[in-house]
Design an enzyme around this catalytic site. Structure first.
Site, mmCIF file in Angstrom:
data_model
loop_
_atom_site.group_PDB
_atom_site.id
_atom_site.type_symbol
_atom_site.label_atom_id
_atom_site.label_comp_id
_atom_site.label_asym_id
_atom_site.label_seq_id
_atom_site.Cartn_x
_atom_site.Cartn_y
_atom_site.Cartn_z
ATOM 1 N N SER A 1 0.818 -1.210 0.000
ATOM 2 C CA SER A 1 0.000 0.000 0.000
ATOM 3 C C SER A 1 0.853 1.263 0.000
ATOM 4 C CB SER A 1 -0.886 0.035 1.246
ATOM 5 O OG SER A 1 -1.697 -1.105 1.298
HETATM 6 N N1 SAH Z 1 -0.062 -5.576 4.182
HETATM 7 C C1 SAH Z 1 0.604 -5.787 2.936
HETATM 8 C C2 SAH Z 1 -0.300 -5.443 1.778
HETATM 9 C C3 SAH Z 1 -0.356 -6.589 0.865
HETATM 10 S S1 SAH Z 1 -1.656 -6.577 -0.343
HETATM 11 C C4 SAH Z 1 1.921 -5.056 2.874
HETATM 12 O O1 SAH Z 1 2.237 -4.275 3.795
HETATM 13 O O2 SAH Z 1 2.672 -5.272 1.932
HETATM 14 C C5 SAH Z 1 -2.794 -7.717 0.378
HETATM 15 C C6 SAH Z 1 -2.315 -9.111 0.611
HETATM 16 O O3 SAH Z 1 -3.436 -9.865 1.092
HETATM 17 C C7 SAH Z 1 -1.810 -9.843 -0.619
HETATM 18 O O4 SAH Z 1 -0.502 -10.275 -0.411
HETATM 19 C C8 SAH Z 1 -2.793 -11.025 -0.762
HETATM 20 O O5 SAH Z 1 -2.195 -12.192 -1.238
HETATM 21 C C9 SAH Z 1 -3.286 -11.188 0.672
HETATM 22 N N2 SAH Z 1 -4.562 -11.878 0.845
HETATM 23 C C10 SAH Z 1 -5.675 -11.814 0.065
HETATM 24 N N3 SAH Z 1 -6.654 -12.592 0.562
HETATM 25 C C11 SAH Z 1 -6.154 -13.171 1.692
HETATM 26 C C12 SAH Z 1 -6.676 -14.097 2.644
HETATM 27 N N4 SAH Z 1 -7.910 -14.597 2.548
HETATM 28 N N5 SAH Z 1 -5.892 -14.472 3.677
HETATM 29 C C13 SAH Z 1 -4.615 -13.986 3.800
HETATM 30 N N6 SAH Z 1 -4.073 -13.130 2.914
HETATM 31 C C14 SAH Z 1 -4.822 -12.718 1.882
#
Ligand code: SAH
Length: 229
Positions: free
Chosen positions: A81
Site C-alpha cells: 500500500s
Molecule cells: N499488508 C501488505 C499489503 C499486501 S496486499 C503489505 O504491507 O505489503 C494484500 C495481501 O493480502 C496480498 O498479499 C494477498 O495475497 C493477501 N490476501 C488476500 N486474501 C487473503 C486471505 N484470505 N488471507 C490472507 N491473505 C490474503
C-alpha cells in the site's frame, strides 16, 4: 596486497552507508510531506513510519520509488500500500504498547513491521505461499521477533491466539468475515476495506463494545481482492 583488498572493502562499506543515509532522508521527507502534512500526528505512528526501511520491502527494481506517494507491485499480482494508507490504517487502530494485533494479508511484511514497532505482538497471515515465505524470511532477517507469520486463508482468523486488541485486513472483502469479529477483544478495533474487487471500496472501522459492534465508515480506498483458499 593487503591494501588492495582493504580499500575496495572500505569503499563498499562507505557506499552501503551512503545508500542507507539516502533512504533515511527519503523516509524523513515521506513522513513530513505525505503523512504529517496530511494531518496525522500520532507520535508512535510517525516514529514507526520513520524507522521501518520500506525500501527493503519492495522488489529491487522499485527500491528508489519505495518512498513515493503511491502503492508498488510486490509480485504475484499483489501490492504494498501507499505509505499514507499504511500510516492512516495504523493510526485509526489506535495501537499501543502491550497490545496484540492480527493482520490478514502480510504481503511484503511492511504493514506488519510498522505495527510491530508499536504493539507487543503481531500475528499475520498470507494466502500466497511465496509471499508468506519471503516476508517471513525478511522480517526475521530484520530482527522482528515479535511478529509471527503464517501461510493460509485469513478468513477464519487465528483462533489459537485470539482475542486480538487490533485486527487489520489489507485486502478488500465483500463483507466482514464473522470469525474476525468473533476474535476481536472487548473494546478491540478492526479496520477493513469493504467492497467489490477491482472497484473503489469503503474503509470501515469496527469497534466491539459489550459484545456488539459499531461500524464507522472512514474513506474510500482501492485494495487487491480478499481471496479464499
Ligand atoms: N499488508 C501488505 C499489503 C499486501 S496486499 C503489505 O504491507 O505489503 C494484500 C495481501 O493480502 C496480498 O498479499 C494477498 O495475497 C493477501 N490476501 C488476500 N486474501 C487473503 C486471505 N484470505 N488471507 C490472507 N491473505 C490474503
Amino acid at each position: 596486497m593487503i591494501t588492495s583488498v582493504i580499500i575496495p572493502v572500505i569503499v563498499m562499506a562507505v557506499t552501503v552507508q551512503q545508500q542507507a543515509d539516502r533512504y533515511e532522508l527519503m523516509r524523513e521527507r515521506m513522513v513530513r510531506t505525505q503523512i504529517m502534512d496530511r494531518g496525522l500526528s500520532n507520535p508512535s505512528v510517525i516514529a514507526a513510519m520513520k524507522k521501518v526501511p520500506r525500501h527493503l520491502f519492495v522488489p529491487k527494481e522499485y527500491q528508489d520509488e519505495a518512498y513515493n506517494d503511491y502503492p508498488l507491485p510486490i509480485g504475484y499480482y499483489q501490492t504494498i500500500s501507499q505509505p499514507y494508507i499504511v500510516a492512516y490504517m495504523t493510526d485509526v487502530l489506535r495501537p499501543g504498547k502491550g497490545m496484540k494485533a492480527l493482520e490478514i494479508g502480510t504481503g511484503s511484511g511492511y504493514q506488519a513491521a510498522v505495527l510491530a514497532e508499536i504493539v507487543e505482538k503481531v500475528y499475520t497471515i498470507e494466502i500466497v505461499p511465496e509471499l508468506a515465505r519471503e516476508s517471513a524470511a525478511l522480517l526475521k532477517k530484520l530482527g522482528y521477533d515479535n511478529i509471527t507469520c503464517r501461510y493460509g486463508d485469513g478468513y477464519k482468523g487465528w483462533e489459537e491466539h485470539a482475542p486480538f486488541d487490533l485486527i487489520i485486513v489489507t485486502a478488500a472483502a465483500e463483507s466482514v468475515p464473522q470469525p474476525l469479529i468473533d476474535q476481536l477483544a472487548e473494546g478491540g478495533r478492526l479496520v477493513i476495506p469493504v467492497g467489490k474487487p477491482n472497484a473503489v471500496q469503503e474503509l470501515q472501522l469496527i469497534t466491539k463494545r459489550k459484545s456488539r459492534t459499531e461500524t464507522k465508515r472512514l474513506t474510500f480506498v482501492r485494495f487487491v481482492p480478499f481471496k479464499r483458499l
